[in-house]
Design an enzyme around this catalytic site. Sequence first.
Site, PDB file in Angstrom:
ATOM      1  NE  ARG B 221      12.632 -26.149  -4.268  1.00  0.00           N
ATOM      2  CZ  ARG B 221      13.667 -26.847  -3.822  1.00  0.00           C
ATOM      3  NH1 ARG B 221      14.049 -26.740  -2.558  1.00  0.00           N
ATOM      4  NH2 ARG B 221      14.337 -27.656  -4.619  1.00  0.00           N
ATOM      5  CD  GLU B 250      11.722 -17.066   0.401  1.00  0.00           C
ATOM      6  OE1 GLU B 250      10.504 -17.284   0.548  1.00  0.00           O
ATOM      7  OE2 GLU B 250      12.316 -17.243  -0.655  1.00  0.00           O
ATOM      8  CG  HIS B 268       9.061 -16.575  -2.540  1.00  0.00           C
ATOM      9  ND1 HIS B 268       9.484 -17.671  -1.826  1.00  0.00           N
ATOM     10  CD2 HIS B 268       8.487 -17.083  -3.661  1.00  0.00           C
ATOM     11  CE1 HIS B 268       9.164 -18.784  -2.471  1.00  0.00           C
ATOM     12  NE2 HIS B 268       8.557 -18.446  -3.588  1.00  0.00           N
TER      13      HIS B 268
END
Lengths: 304, 304
Positions: B221, B250, B268
């Site tokens: 993360r 993000e 991601h």
Amino acid sequence: MGSPAADEDLPQVLIIRNPPAFTIDGEEQFTSPKFRFLKAFESTLPPHDFLAARARSVRAMLASGGAVVDARVLQFLPELRLIVTTTAGLNQLDLPECRRRGIRIANAGDVYSADVADCAVGLLIDVLRKISASNRYVKQGFWASKGDYPLGSKLRGKRIGIVGLGRIGYQVAKRLEAFGCSIAYNSRKAKPGVSYPFYQTVQELAAKTLGKDGVIVNIARGGVIDEKEMVRCLMEGEIAGAGLDVFENEPDAPKELMELDNVVMSPHCAVFTRESLLDVARLVVGNLEAFFSNEPLLSEYEDD
Amino acid sequence: MGSPAADEDLPQVLIIRNPPAFTIDGEEQFTSPKFRFLKAFESTLPPHDFLAARARSVRAMLASGGAVVDARVLQFLPELRLIVTTTAGLNQLDLPECRRRGIRIANAGDVYSADVADCAVGLLIDVLRKISASNRYVKQGFWASKGDYPLGSKLRGKRIGIVGLGRIGYQVAKRLEAFGCSIAYNSRKAKPGVSYPFYQTVQELAAKTLGKDGVIVNIARGGVIDEKEMVRCLMEGEIAGAGLDVFENEPDAPKELMELDNVVMSPHCAVFTRESLLDVARLVVGNLEAFFSNEPLLSEYEDD
């Protein structure tokens, strides 16, 4: 290094063309107190004239991949007894003529295999998981403006076909096993002690492992693939992508591939890590020092 | 799929927010003859109003990573007995409240681990061997005009420090062992049966494995790294590069990294392969069908 006066007495090692690893970060990597280099590439004489004038007594030479040592070169070197290469392969040498003249050969042995295998696996992951393409997507700011990037493909469970299961092919296989891929291979004959399925021909191997969703990786030589046909297959979607370190007309690569996100290209650098070049420099120097000390060579090449 | 009349009688599965895998190539992937979806995201009502009006009798729900299921949501769902997630982690759930209410949970289990591990290794190879950067170099035509690309770094012999040796970390370790890397790790406590050196703190691990020539890879993360500090370290050369799939804000990624060739970024997407999304769809549907048939769940999450 000894004094200039002492250097004069050291045996000479001929270099026709500067090998890539000769200098790293401006430092010569092949230096030794036991020999000195006779550098044909620094002379203004044409190579054969240089050899005739300066190299008749040379007993050892260093040959990089780009320096062809054929019968014509060898005839200028009647005293030559050793060729040390910075390469693993020996395509640049006239091996029968070397044998006839009793010239021993020491090659780069296994120095590059791990790096080349790493590069092959890196190119495969990159193509399947779209790493280069999605990196460009993020760096161009498209993630925020256009959203998710298209899905990649999983490595686990993929069928891998390896053409030629030598040192490099075997290391590629070992790496991809750890990713859960299943391995098959083709070579002149089945390798003893290898349990991967063996296919007699590249065609049979490709029929099992390639296809519309298949990816080609080439880290061998550009010439092992019909490049025009591969480009056509990529343009027309007959295969899904390619990871290519080598090309038929380097440093040119096919223009048609430049625009394809499913093609990842590296500039024939699979062997070129700082570590492997330092390793090969050590090995070359070690072989030459051993030769001049009448000790066993570190990586003598033995004909089959 | 049954007829519309029959559909009316099927039990409902609540979805608050569309999970990424719900549709692949325009096809719904989570369909089943044994249940139908109640899609909060298709309603014009505010979410809580929708829940109050429509979801009181719902016994199962599907929760993607972005759909927070907290005590406030759960109070609208008195009959809820099962939450199936499309994620392996359960950060989006209020686990104590689920436990208090006797709600069972089925997660994505191990579906994504291999793909995330592959992505981590792919990013590492890419940074060390400069694959994305040299691909761009070739595609921009610089190989012919500017010559060789700068040397990459070897994987073999590199020290790898893994923060958190769970399913993913362990699969990363297994892959990198095949490349000849040496593995060490940090986690809350040493893992039984694991022979890799264990470090009590991330700091001790970093002291052994990171540094000026070190590379950071993050596939966990964005928040696990102090992003500002990492950017500073990269800008000032205190570490040699980074491969990043996740970021603090993000889909924005730090602007300073966009120009750095030694930083490879993916949006991601470490879990997003077509195969893993199809797998998770099958697992979700299997869990829901098992629940409505009173059979054991396929991937029930058990609290420690």
